[in-house]
Design an enzyme around this catalytic site. Structure first.
Site, PDB file in Angstrom:
ATOM      1  N   ILE A   1       1.118  -6.338   9.450  1.00 42.62           N
ATOM      2  CA  ILE A   1       0.060  -7.082  10.134  1.00 42.62           C
ATOM      3  C   ILE A   1      -1.222  -7.131   9.314  1.00 42.62           C
ATOM      4  O   ILE A   1      -1.803  -8.195   9.110  1.00 42.62           O
ATOM      5  CB  ILE A   1      -0.211  -6.482  11.534  1.00 42.62           C
ATOM      6  CG1 ILE A   1       1.036  -6.615  12.409  1.00 42.62           C
ATOM      7  CG2 ILE A   1      -1.409  -7.167  12.189  1.00 42.62           C
ATOM      8  CD1 ILE A   1       0.975  -5.804  13.689  1.00 42.62           C
TER       9      ILE A   1
ATOM     10  N   CYS B   1       3.184  -3.220   4.115  1.00 41.47           N
ATOM     11  CA  CYS B   1       2.339  -2.107   4.528  1.00 41.47           C
ATOM     12  C   CYS B   1       3.065  -1.418   5.684  1.00 41.47           C
ATOM     13  O   CYS B   1       4.265  -1.608   5.839  1.00 41.47           O
ATOM     14  CB  CYS B   1       0.919  -2.568   4.904  1.00 41.47           C
ATOM     15  SG  CYS B   1       0.807  -3.693   6.302  1.00 41.47           S
ATOM     16  N   GLY B   2       2.368  -0.655   6.477  1.00 40.20           N
ATOM     17  CA  GLY B   2       3.027   0.039   7.576  1.00 40.20           C
ATOM     18  C   GLY B   2       3.638  -0.903   8.591  1.00 40.20           C
ATOM     19  O   GLY B   2       4.764  -0.712   9.039  1.00 40.20           O
TER      20      GLY B   2
ATOM     21  N   ASP C   1       0.868  -1.177   0.000  1.00 40.60           N
ATOM     22  CA  ASP C   1       0.000   0.000   0.000  1.00 40.60           C
ATOM     23  C   ASP C   1       0.905   1.227   0.000  1.00 40.60           C
ATOM     24  O   ASP C   1       2.137   1.104  -0.092  1.00 40.60           O
ATOM     25  CB  ASP C   1      -0.980  -0.022   1.183  1.00 40.60           C
ATOM     26  CG  ASP C   1      -0.305   0.100   2.549  1.00 40.60           C
ATOM     27  OD1 ASP C   1       0.931   0.237   2.629  1.00 40.60           O
ATOM     28  OD2 ASP C   1      -1.036   0.055   3.556  1.00 40.60           O
ATOM     29  N   GLU C   2       0.306   2.407   0.090  1.00 38.73           N
ATOM     30  CA  GLU C   2       1.108   3.634   0.008  1.00 38.73           C
ATOM     31  C   GLU C   2       2.076   3.794   1.176  1.00 38.73           C
ATOM     32  O   GLU C   2       3.110   4.461   1.055  1.00 38.73           O
ATOM     33  CB  GLU C   2       0.202   4.864  -0.100  1.00 38.73           C
ATOM     34  CG  GLU C   2      -0.630   5.173   1.121  1.00 38.73           C
ATOM     35  CD  GLU C   2      -1.897   4.330   1.269  1.00 38.73           C
ATOM     36  OE1 GLU C   2      -2.587   4.520   2.294  1.00 38.73           O
ATOM     37  OE2 GLU C   2      -2.197   3.507   0.393  1.00 38.73           O
TER      38      GLU C   2
ATOM     39  N   LYS D   1       1.809 -30.387  11.424  1.00 39.84           N
ATOM     40  CA  LYS D   1       1.119 -29.158  11.844  1.00 39.84           C
ATOM     41  C   LYS D   1       0.578 -28.390  10.644  1.00 39.84           C
ATOM     42  O   LYS D   1      -0.556 -27.907  10.664  1.00 39.84           O
ATOM     43  CB  LYS D   1       2.070 -28.289  12.666  1.00 39.84           C
ATOM     44  CG  LYS D   1       2.483 -28.951  13.969  1.00 39.84           C
ATOM     45  CD  LYS D   1       3.624 -28.218  14.628  1.00 39.84           C
ATOM     46  CE  LYS D   1       4.147 -29.040  15.796  1.00 39.84           C
ATOM     47  NZ  LYS D   1       5.407 -28.525  16.295  1.00 39.84           N
TER      48      LYS D   1
END
Length: 153
Positions: free
Chosen positions: A69, A65-66, A8-9, A136
């Protein structure tokens, strides 16, 4: 290796740093991320990249992204995809070796450019180790299929 990248930006600069780094290594990623100055909703980018991975069009993906998360949360909504936030060498290694994560998520506000390049290198060099982790990861896939089946009934 067929590699896809998206951002993203908030992570445009880090995306460009990683693309340049990958090109120096002879890897030409397809860029599904925001362009300079473009504002996008990170869920749209994460879904598009994860969907391409799930369809088998790419071997691995990197989402930025930032914090990493939000991209991870969204990418993990796509059946068959395992995305992991990686912010240190151990998490980058274990994302592949223990969890067979096809998507690495990084946060530009969390890791600097040099650390990000190092983490990408670690993640790209590692393969799924299997062993005790195989059971798992198989269970993750089973639970995912159970949920899909319940949703369709």
């Amino acid at each position: 290796m067929r590699l896809i990248i998206g951002c993203d930006e908030a992570a445009y600069d880090l995306k460009m740093t990683i693309i340049e780094h990958l090109r120096k290594k002879g890897i030409e990623p397809d860029d599904f991320g925001a362009n300079k100055g473009e504002v996008v909703l990170y869920p749209d980018v994460a879904y598009r990249v994860a969907d391409e991975i799930a369809k088998g069009n790419y071997d691995r993906g990197i989402l930025l992204c930032g914090t990493g998360i939000g991209m991870s949360i969204c990418a993990n909504k796509v059946p068959g995809v395992r995305a992991a936030v990686c912010h240190d060498p151990f998490s980058a290694e274990r994302a592949r070796k223990s969890n067979d994560a096809q998507i690495m998520c990084l946060g530009e506000r969390v890791v600097g450019p040099e650390l990000a390049k190092y983490l990408v290198d670690i993640w790209l060099e590692c393969d799924f180790a299997g062993g005790g982790s195989a059971q798992k990861v198989a269970r993750i896939n089973e639970l995912e299929q159970e949920h899909i089946h319940k949703a369709c009934v």
